[in-house]
Design a protein around this motif. Sequence first.
Motif, PDB file in Angstrom:
ATOM      1  N   SER A  49       0.826  -1.204   0.000  1.00  0.00           N
ATOM      2  CA  SER A  49       0.000   0.000   0.000  1.00  0.00           C
ATOM      3  C   SER A  49       0.860   1.254   0.000  1.00  0.00           C
ATOM      4  N   ALA A  50       1.951   1.224   0.771  1.00  0.00           N
ATOM      5  CA  ALA A  50       2.840   2.387   0.850  1.00  0.00           C
ATOM      6  C   ALA A  50       3.528   2.635  -0.488  1.00  0.00           C
ATOM      7  N   ILE A  51       3.978   1.568  -1.123  1.00  0.00           N
ATOM      8  CA  ILE A  51       4.643   1.694  -2.424  1.00  0.00           C
ATOM      9  C   ILE A  51       3.672   2.266  -3.458  1.00  0.00           C
ATOM     10  N   HIS A  97       8.857   5.888 -12.922  1.00  0.00           N
ATOM     11  CA  HIS A  97       9.632   4.657 -12.997  1.00  0.00           C
ATOM     12  C   HIS A  97       9.753   4.047 -11.612  1.00  0.00           C
ATOM     13  N   LEU A  98       9.986   2.763 -11.568  1.00  0.00           N
ATOM     14  CA  LEU A  98      10.112   2.096 -10.274  1.00  0.00           C
ATOM     15  C   LEU A  98      11.329   2.587  -9.502  1.00  0.00           C
ATOM     16  N   PHE A  99      12.378   2.990 -10.226  1.00  0.00           N
ATOM     17  CA  PHE A  99      13.541   3.502  -9.505  1.00  0.00           C
ATOM     18  C   PHE A  99      13.235   4.855  -8.856  1.00  0.00           C
ATOM     19  N   LEU A 141      15.679  -1.233  -5.282  1.00  0.00           N
ATOM     20  CA  LEU A 141      14.728  -1.795  -6.241  1.00  0.00           C
ATOM     21  C   LEU A 141      14.284  -3.198  -5.843  1.00  0.00           C
ATOM     22  N   ALA A 142      15.171  -3.917  -5.167  1.00  0.00           N
ATOM     23  CA  ALA A 142      14.815  -5.263  -4.717  1.00  0.00           C
ATOM     24  C   ALA A 142      13.628  -5.219  -3.755  1.00  0.00           C
ATOM     25  N   ASP A 143      13.560  -4.166  -2.957  1.00  0.00           N
ATOM     26  CA  ASP A 143      12.441  -4.022  -2.025  1.00  0.00           C
ATOM     27  C   ASP A 143      11.138  -3.778  -2.770  1.00  0.00           C
ATOM     28  N   ASN A 186       6.554  -5.596 -11.744  1.00  0.00           N
ATOM     29  CA  ASN A 186       6.805  -4.587 -12.775  1.00  0.00           C
ATOM     30  C   ASN A 186       5.876  -3.395 -12.545  1.00  0.00           C
ATOM     31  N   LYS A 187       5.991  -2.400 -13.407  1.00  0.00           N
ATOM     32  CA  LYS A 187       5.202  -1.179 -13.245  1.00  0.00           C
ATOM     33  C   LYS A 187       3.711  -1.443 -13.400  1.00  0.00           C
ATOM     34  N   ASP A 188       3.348  -2.316 -14.331  1.00  0.00           N
ATOM     35  CA  ASP A 188       1.920  -2.562 -14.531  1.00  0.00           C
ATOM     36  C   ASP A 188       1.293  -3.239 -13.322  1.00  0.00           C
ATOM     37  N   ALA A 189       2.100  -3.933 -12.524  1.00  0.00           N
ATOM     38  CA  ALA A 189       1.568  -4.540 -11.306  1.00  0.00           C
ATOM     39  C   ALA A 189       1.071  -3.462 -10.343  1.00  0.00           C
TER      40      ALA A 189
END
Length: 207
Positions: free
Chosen positions: A10-12, A29-31, A41-43, A50-53
Amino acid sequence: MQAEAQLAKSAILEVALQLAEKSSWDRIHLFDVAREMGVGLADIHRHFRNKDALAEAWFDLADAALLRLAQTPGWQQVPQKQRLQFAYSAWLDALAGHRRLTREMIGYRLQPEHVHLQVRGVLRISDTVQWIREVAMLPAAGWRREGAETVLTTIFLAVFARWLVDESPGTRKTQVLLGRLLVAADLGARLVAGLSLRSPASLRAFN
């Protein structure tokens, strides 16, 4: 442990949405999310492949809001046609806080190179419509159920498309369209099934 994982997800998602509001969904971007949160990024990957998730998690919130309707006291006593209206509205209302981003998520999926996302989107729509049927407690079975699912999917697509660009106060135009489509669906179901207004409610696909 599961609760902690859900809180992290939820936080992400919340950070991703807030960052995207400052620019656009396409530019996030995820980064960027990892840097904003002070993690690696591993977290992020631990919770989102991925981004669509992230977009899927956003729509999961709408599905969750839809399912909560079934817990409303006295829900079974609400007329079916009204339950349908509430179900569609609850799903849309859950996304209202980031309507522009929702529109951009859909646009991102519709890009020609994202065929795999489009296939996933079709499956997603099918699942959501199935849950709309369940929450609205539609009794139809067999060919009537298949016909009802086709109608409900058409309504879902038309209403969602209108909602994405609806700038009227409280998205009133979307609600008007939804009401009209549900009335038309009810009339169509009666005609196809050969039912009159006095037919037993247990035999109707709508109403």
